[in-house]
Design a protein around this motif. Structure first.
Motif, PDB file in Angstrom:
ATOM      1  N   GLN A  17       0.855  -1.189   0.000  1.00  0.00           N
ATOM      2  CA  GLN A  17       0.000   0.000   0.000  1.00  0.00           C
ATOM      3  C   GLN A  17       0.892   1.240   0.000  1.00  0.00           C
ATOM      4  O   GLN A  17       1.944   1.259   0.619  1.00  0.00           O
ATOM      5  N   GLN A  18       0.448   2.256  -0.710  1.00  0.00           N
ATOM      6  CA  GLN A  18       1.196   3.508  -0.701  1.00  0.00           C
ATOM      7  C   GLN A  18       0.773   4.291   0.531  1.00  0.00           C
ATOM      8  O   GLN A  18      -0.383   4.709   0.655  1.00  0.00           O
ATOM      9  N   GLN A  19       1.705   4.463   1.432  1.00  0.00           N
ATOM     10  CA  GLN A  19       1.424   5.108   2.713  1.00  0.00           C
ATOM     11  C   GLN A  19       2.564   6.055   3.067  1.00  0.00           C
ATOM     12  O   GLN A  19       3.675   5.933   2.562  1.00  0.00           O
ATOM     13  N   LYS A  20       2.266   6.967   3.964  1.00  0.00           N
ATOM     14  CA  LYS A  20       3.295   7.837   4.518  1.00  0.00           C
ATOM     15  C   LYS A  20       3.892   7.111   5.723  1.00  0.00           C
ATOM     16  O   LYS A  20       3.157   6.544   6.541  1.00  0.00           O
ATOM     17  N   THR A  21       5.200   7.103   5.837  1.00  0.00           N
ATOM     18  CA  THR A  21       5.850   6.341   6.897  1.00  0.00           C
ATOM     19  C   THR A  21       5.732   7.040   8.242  1.00  0.00           C
ATOM     20  O   THR A  21       5.595   8.257   8.330  1.00  0.00           O
ATOM     21  N   LYS A  22       5.780   6.226   9.295  1.00  0.00           N
ATOM     22  CA  LYS A  22       5.895   6.743  10.654  1.00  0.00           C
ATOM     23  C   LYS A  22       7.372   6.698  10.998  1.00  0.00           C
ATOM     24  O   LYS A  22       8.075   5.765  10.606  1.00  0.00           O
ATOM     25  N   VAL A  23       7.850   7.688  11.716  1.00  0.00           N
ATOM     26  CA  VAL A  23       9.261   7.717  12.081  1.00  0.00           C
ATOM     27  C   VAL A  23       9.410   7.664  13.598  1.00  0.00           C
ATOM     28  O   VAL A  23       8.584   8.202  14.347  1.00  0.00           O
ATOM     29  N   ARG A  24      10.443   6.955  14.026  1.00  0.00           N
ATOM     30  CA  ARG A  24      10.823   6.904  15.440  1.00  0.00           C
ATOM     31  C   ARG A  24      12.334   7.073  15.486  1.00  0.00           C
ATOM     32  O   ARG A  24      13.065   6.479  14.689  1.00  0.00           O
ATOM     33  N   THR A  25      12.793   7.866  16.416  1.00  0.00           N
ATOM     34  CA  THR A  25      14.229   8.090  16.539  1.00  0.00           C
ATOM     35  C   THR A  25      14.773   7.240  17.681  1.00  0.00           C
ATOM     36  O   THR A  25      14.063   6.960  18.658  1.00  0.00           O
ATOM     37  N   GLU A  26      16.036   6.837  17.518  1.00  0.00           N
ATOM     38  CA  GLU A  26      16.704   6.085  18.584  1.00  0.00           C
ATOM     39  C   GLU A  26      18.162   6.511  18.640  1.00  0.00           C
ATOM     40  O   GLU A  26      18.747   6.861  17.609  1.00  0.00           O
ATOM     41  N   PRO A  27      18.750   6.494  19.829  1.00  0.00           N
ATOM     42  CA  PRO A  27      20.145   6.903  19.952  1.00  0.00           C
ATOM     43  C   PRO A  27      21.060   5.945  19.194  1.00  0.00           C
ATOM     44  O   PRO A  27      20.806   4.747  19.107  1.00  0.00           O
ATOM     45  N   SER A  28      22.121   6.510  18.660  1.00  0.00           N
ATOM     46  CA  SER A  28      23.088   5.696  17.916  1.00  0.00           C
ATOM     47  C   SER A  28      24.440   5.773  18.627  1.00  0.00           C
ATOM     48  O   SER A  28      24.583   6.423  19.668  1.00  0.00           O
ATOM     49  N   LEU A  29      25.422   5.163  18.028  1.00  0.00           N
ATOM     50  CA  LEU A  29      26.777   5.221  18.570  1.00  0.00           C
ATOM     51  C   LEU A  29      27.289   6.665  18.566  1.00  0.00           C
ATOM     52  O   LEU A  29      27.968   7.102  19.497  1.00  0.00           O
ATOM     53  N   LYS A  30      26.907   7.369  17.530  1.00  0.00           N
ATOM     54  CA  LYS A  30      27.301   8.781  17.425  1.00  0.00           C
ATOM     55  C   LYS A  30      26.719   9.592  18.597  1.00  0.00           C
ATOM     56  O   LYS A  30      27.392  10.451  19.154  1.00  0.00           O
ATOM     57  N   THR A  31      25.479   9.302  18.981  1.00  0.00           N
ATOM     58  CA  THR A  31      24.838   9.993  20.102  1.00  0.00           C
ATOM     59  C   THR A  31      25.614   9.740  21.393  1.00  0.00           C
ATOM     60  O   THR A  31      25.880  10.668  22.161  1.00  0.00           O
ATOM     61  N   HIS A  32      25.988   8.493  21.623  1.00  0.00           N
ATOM     62  CA  HIS A  32      26.712   8.138  22.850  1.00  0.00           C
ATOM     63  C   HIS A  32      28.109   8.773  22.863  1.00  0.00           C
ATOM     64  O   HIS A  32      28.591   9.212  23.920  1.00  0.00           O
ATOM     65  N   LEU A  33      28.770   8.833  21.700  1.00  0.00           N
ATOM     66  CA  LEU A  33      30.108   9.431  21.639  1.00  0.00           C
ATOM     67  C   LEU A  33      30.066  10.932  21.924  1.00  0.00           C
ATOM     68  O   LEU A  33      30.921  11.459  22.642  1.00  0.00           O
ATOM     69  N   ILE A  34      29.067  11.624  21.376  1.00  0.00           N
ATOM     70  CA  ILE A  34      28.941  13.066  21.631  1.00  0.00           C
ATOM     71  C   ILE A  34      28.691  13.318  23.116  1.00  0.00           C
ATOM     72  O   ILE A  34      29.293  14.216  23.718  1.00  0.00           O
ATOM     73  N   ALA A  35      27.846  12.498  23.736  1.00  0.00           N
ATOM     74  CA  ALA A  35      27.568  12.655  25.172  1.00  0.00           C
ATOM     75  C   ALA A  35      28.826  12.375  25.992  1.00  0.00           C
ATOM     76  O   ALA A  35      29.101  13.079  26.978  1.00  0.00           O
ATOM     77  N   ALA A  36      29.605  11.364  25.606  1.00  0.00           N
ATOM     78  CA  ALA A  36      30.831  11.051  26.345  1.00  0.00           C
ATOM     79  C   ALA A  36      31.867  12.164  26.207  1.00  0.00           C
ATOM     80  O   ALA A  36      32.538  12.522  27.186  1.00  0.00           O
ATOM     81  N   ILE A  37      31.971  12.749  25.025  1.00  0.00           N
ATOM     82  CA  ILE A  37      32.924  13.851  24.816  1.00  0.00           C
ATOM     83  C   ILE A  37      32.520  15.072  25.637  1.00  0.00           C
ATOM     84  O   ILE A  37      33.365  15.719  26.267  1.00  0.00           O
ATOM     85  N   LEU A  38      31.225  15.383  25.657  1.00  0.00           N
ATOM     86  CA  LEU A  38      30.753  16.519  26.462  1.00  0.00           C
ATOM     87  C   LEU A  38      31.014  16.285  27.947  1.00  0.00           C
ATOM     88  O   LEU A  38      31.415  17.208  28.675  1.00  0.00           O
TER      89      LEU A  38
END
Length: 142
Positions: free
Chosen positions: A84-105
């Protein structure tokens, strides 16, 4: 208490010497049959064939699916599960990049700011799901 040993019997009970053993033939020889001269021709063995079964091979099914580039926002496309042609639902989740930025801060003394990458969607990966059947469609990595 101990058994009596007969000295005369002990000498006569000795095993035969090596020479006596070699001179005796341990096994009787079997009479051998005369061997007929060979003509050189050996008849072939009959070949037994098994009935052959004819099986039809299934043709492979080729499914051509166009991949739409997924982004950080919902997009309209045809779901590969429900078609079916539909508009997608999106969900965000933390990635390795997210954890690295938090660790650097946190490492550089901004412990108060270490939670910011987990609150900002641009620092996380975006998963796309079909809004009709909730099937996973793909991920947009940042």
């Amino acid at each position: 208490m101990y058994p009596q040993i007969n000295e005369k019997a002990g000498l006569n009970d000795a095993p035969p010497t090596y020479d006596e053993t070699i001179r005796q033939q341990p096994y009787p020889t079997a009479p051998t049959a005369p061997i007929a001269p060979s003509t050189g021709y050996i008849p072939p063995l009959p070949i037994q064939t098994q009935p052959q079964l004819h099986q039809q091979q299934q043709q492979p099914i080729i499914l051509v699916q166009t991949l739409h580039p997924l982004g950080p926002r919902p997009c309209t496309l045809v779901c590969p599960s429900c078609h079916q042609q539909q508009k997608t639902k999106v969900r965000t989740e933390p990635s390795l990049k997210t954890h690295l930025i938090a660790a650097i801060l946190c490492f550089f003394g901004s412990c108060c700011c270490a939670c910011l990458p987990y609150c900002i969607d641009t620092c996380k990966n975006t998963n796309h799901y079909c809004s009709n059947c909730n099937a996973y469609i793909g991920m947009y990595k940042k």
